[in-house]
Design a protein around this motif. Sequence first.
Motif, PDB file in Angstrom:
ATOM      1  N   ALA A  10     -18.388  22.748 -60.879  1.00 33.09           N
ATOM      2  CA  ALA A  10     -19.818  22.702 -60.273  1.00 33.09           C
ATOM      3  C   ALA A  10     -19.751  21.327 -59.371  1.00 33.09           C
ATOM      4  O   ALA A  10     -20.335  21.156 -58.318  1.00 33.09           O
ATOM      5  N   PHE A  11     -19.429  20.267 -60.129  1.00 32.58           N
ATOM      6  CA  PHE A  11     -19.257  18.763 -59.849  1.00 32.58           C
ATOM      7  C   PHE A  11     -18.227  18.764 -58.314  1.00 32.58           C
ATOM      8  O   PHE A  11     -18.702  18.188 -57.377  1.00 32.58           O
ATOM      9  N   ARG A  12     -17.216  19.321 -58.617  1.00 31.56           N
ATOM     10  CA  ARG A  12     -16.369  19.194 -57.289  1.00 31.56           C
ATOM     11  C   ARG A  12     -16.819  20.035 -56.300  1.00 31.56           C
ATOM     12  O   ARG A  12     -16.763  19.696 -54.905  1.00 31.56           O
ATOM     13  N   ALA A  13     -17.676  21.466 -56.381  1.00 35.78           N
ATOM     14  CA  ALA A  13     -18.344  22.049 -55.086  1.00 35.78           C
ATOM     15  C   ALA A  13     -19.420  21.015 -54.905  1.00 35.78           C
ATOM     16  O   ALA A  13     -19.370  21.169 -53.521  1.00 35.78           O
ATOM     17  N   GLN A  14     -20.251  20.318 -55.651  1.00 39.05           N
ATOM     18  CA  GLN A  14     -21.137  19.504 -55.153  1.00 39.05           C
ATOM     19  C   GLN A  14     -20.601  18.532 -54.196  1.00 39.05           C
ATOM     20  O   GLN A  14     -21.292  18.155 -53.089  1.00 39.05           O
ATOM     21  N   ASN A  62     -36.348  14.886 -70.336  1.00 36.72           N
ATOM     22  CA  ASN A  62     -35.229  14.988 -71.328  1.00 36.72           C
ATOM     23  C   ASN A  62     -34.021  15.612 -70.987  1.00 36.72           C
ATOM     24  O   ASN A  62     -32.971  15.516 -71.915  1.00 36.72           O
ATOM     25  N   GLU A  63     -33.851  16.301 -69.925  1.00 40.78           N
ATOM     26  CA  GLU A  63     -32.533  17.028 -69.634  1.00 40.78           C
ATOM     27  C   GLU A  63     -32.059  16.457 -68.522  1.00 40.78           C
ATOM     28  O   GLU A  63     -30.838  16.652 -68.255  1.00 40.78           O
ATOM     29  N   VAL A  64     -32.580  15.634 -67.647  1.00 40.13           N
ATOM     30  CA  VAL A  64     -32.116  14.941 -66.349  1.00 40.13           C
ATOM     31  C   VAL A  64     -32.046  13.598 -66.597  1.00 40.13           C
ATOM     32  O   VAL A  64     -33.086  12.920 -66.694  1.00 40.13           O
ATOM     33  N   ALA A  65     -30.780  12.925 -66.373  1.00 44.77           N
ATOM     34  CA  ALA A  65     -30.683  11.443 -66.352  1.00 44.77           C
ATOM     35  C   ALA A  65     -31.206  10.882 -64.846  1.00 44.77           C
ATOM     36  O   ALA A  65     -31.272  11.714 -64.084  1.00 44.77           O
ATOM     37  N   ASN A  66     -31.900   9.967 -65.124  1.00 43.97           N
ATOM     38  CA  ASN A  66     -32.648   9.246 -63.734  1.00 43.97           C
ATOM     39  C   ASN A  66     -33.513  10.239 -63.302  1.00 43.97           C
ATOM     40  O   ASN A  66     -33.598  10.438 -62.128  1.00 43.97           O
ATOM     41  N   TYR A  67     -34.440  10.614 -64.341  1.00 48.64           N
ATOM     42  CA  TYR A  67     -35.266  11.729 -63.842  1.00 48.64           C
ATOM     43  C   TYR A  67     -36.174  11.508 -62.717  1.00 48.64           C
ATOM     44  O   TYR A  67     -36.480  12.228 -61.623  1.00 48.64           O
ATOM     45  N   ASP A  72     -37.770  11.736 -57.166  1.00 50.68           N
ATOM     46  CA  ASP A  72     -38.070  10.940 -55.676  1.00 50.68           C
ATOM     47  C   ASP A  72     -36.861  11.797 -54.502  1.00 50.68           C
ATOM     48  O   ASP A  72     -37.478  11.636 -53.399  1.00 50.68           O
ATOM     49  N   LEU A  73     -35.907  11.751 -54.921  1.00 50.42           N
ATOM     50  CA  LEU A  73     -34.939  12.188 -53.908  1.00 50.42           C
ATOM     51  C   LEU A  73     -35.455  13.603 -53.350  1.00 50.42           C
ATOM     52  O   LEU A  73     -35.300  14.024 -52.146  1.00 50.42           O
ATOM     53  N   ILE A  74     -35.680  14.611 -54.376  1.00 46.85           N
ATOM     54  CA  ILE A  74     -35.715  16.114 -54.122  1.00 46.85           C
ATOM     55  C   ILE A  74     -37.050  16.080 -53.089  1.00 46.85           C
ATOM     56  O   ILE A  74     -37.089  16.862 -52.230  1.00 46.85           O
ATOM     57  N   THR A  75     -38.038  15.243 -53.365  1.00 48.59           N
ATOM     58  CA  THR A  75     -39.413  15.311 -52.600  1.00 48.59           C
ATOM     59  C   THR A  75     -39.399  14.335 -51.441  1.00 48.59           C
ATOM     60  O   THR A  75     -40.404  13.990 -50.810  1.00 48.59           O
ATOM     61  N   ASP A  76     -38.036  13.620 -51.178  1.00 47.08           N
ATOM     62  CA  ASP A  76     -37.752  12.818 -49.994  1.00 47.08           C
ATOM     63  C   ASP A  76     -38.625  11.468 -50.253  1.00 47.08           C
ATOM     64  O   ASP A  76     -39.388  11.243 -49.032  1.00 47.08           O
ATOM     65  N   GLN A  93     -27.624  14.619 -60.197  1.00 42.81           N
ATOM     66  CA  GLN A  93     -28.991  14.983 -60.983  1.00 42.81           C
ATOM     67  C   GLN A  93     -29.986  15.582 -60.321  1.00 42.81           C
ATOM     68  O   GLN A  93     -30.635  16.247 -61.123  1.00 42.81           O
ATOM     69  N   ALA A  94     -30.184  15.355 -58.924  1.00 49.09           N
ATOM     70  CA  ALA A  94     -31.125  16.113 -58.048  1.00 49.09           C
ATOM     71  C   ALA A  94     -30.616  17.689 -58.158  1.00 49.09           C
ATOM     72  O   ALA A  94     -31.678  18.281 -58.172  1.00 49.09           O
ATOM     73  N   ARG A  95     -29.760  17.813 -58.183  1.00 46.23           N
ATOM     74  CA  ARG A  95     -29.111  19.231 -58.140  1.00 46.23           C
ATOM     75  C   ARG A  95     -29.354  19.957 -59.354  1.00 46.23           C
ATOM     76  O   ARG A  95     -29.830  21.159 -59.290  1.00 46.23           O
ATOM     77  N   LEU A  96     -29.197  19.234 -60.507  1.00 50.49           N
ATOM     78  CA  LEU A  96     -29.531  19.673 -61.859  1.00 50.49           C
ATOM     79  C   LEU A  96     -31.121  20.046 -61.785  1.00 50.49           C
ATOM     80  O   LEU A  96     -31.530  21.056 -62.445  1.00 50.49           O
ATOM     81  N   LEU A  97     -31.595  18.939 -61.440  1.00 48.01           N
ATOM     82  CA  LEU A  97     -33.396  18.958 -61.643  1.00 48.01           C
ATOM     83  C   LEU A  97     -33.856  20.079 -60.735  1.00 48.01           C
ATOM     84  O   LEU A  97     -34.467  21.065 -61.258  1.00 48.01           O
ATOM     85  N   TYR A  98     -33.313  20.325 -59.473  1.00 47.77           N
ATOM     86  CA  TYR A  98     -33.814  21.446 -58.624  1.00 47.77           C
ATOM     87  C   TYR A  98     -33.497  22.618 -59.234  1.00 47.77           C
ATOM     88  O   TYR A  98     -34.364  23.592 -59.041  1.00 47.77           O
TER      89      TYR A  98
END
Length: 287
Positions: A10-14, A62-67, A72-76, A93-98
């Motif tokens: 997943a990280f490589r594809a990202q 609790n599941e995403v680092a730098n939550y 903020d990145l997802i919401t621009d 981390q933004a991909r994981l959160l989204y």
Amino acid sequence: MNVPVLPVLAFRAQMEDISTGSDSDYSRCWIAWFLSSKGNEYFCEVDEDFILDRFNLTGLNNEVANYAQALDLITDNLDDDIQDELRGSLDVQARLLYGLIHARWIVTARGLAKMIEKYKRADFGRCPRVLCQQQALLPVGLTDIPYEKSVKLYCGRCEDLYSPKSSRHGSIDGAYFGTTFPHLLFLVYPSLIPPKSGPADHGSTNASGRDTADRNRRRVRDEPEVPPAEGVGDSISTASVALKVERYRPRIYGFQLNETAKLQRWQEATRDRQVSRLEELERRGAI
């Protein structure tokens, strides 16, 4: 130390997708950029109102680092002066959160409606089983915990699971769709439940799809039967093979569907009786 395969793929594809996107598109709208990246065709757009409602994000911190920064990145709303090397790790981390937000979104009324549109277009592919006659598939996770299992595709006709054909889709985390989505969709919209026999009703029926189905039917018809090799399977116990068959159990929020669970209990009881009969025949030397 053994490194899990799924996070590495997943990280490589990202990282590959990050390198293909332009900086202007990236900075203008992160969600639009993410959805337009190759390999993310399974995802639908989550409404901004849903993301901004903190109640919908309960527990994700609790599941995403730098939550906070990932949100903020997802919401621009991320500061432009953030360092480039931090932005790269923050994007993961933004991909994981989204993805985790996406799993919660698609089981809402509006999320189901968006995924139905993709289902009717067969955006998730079609069942490879010949007798399912190109039935459209739905994505499902084998677990709701990230970084454990990749996404699978569920066929409502044969009620079995398949792996995506594309390696990009195969590296998507199954937790981004969850274990509930396809079964809740059929429960809320029973008219979409595919028939168990006859032609498939759902998905696009364009000319290219018909041509592909015709080619597949001709190929199956024209391929000669390959006889089994001599001696193969002679020492294999039929009963032991039957007991090892793994079944997929549809669940909604962790609970088995009532009617499906009743049917599977009856099927398993019938299977156990047949296995006992086979074991008895093997002991007598009849098989």
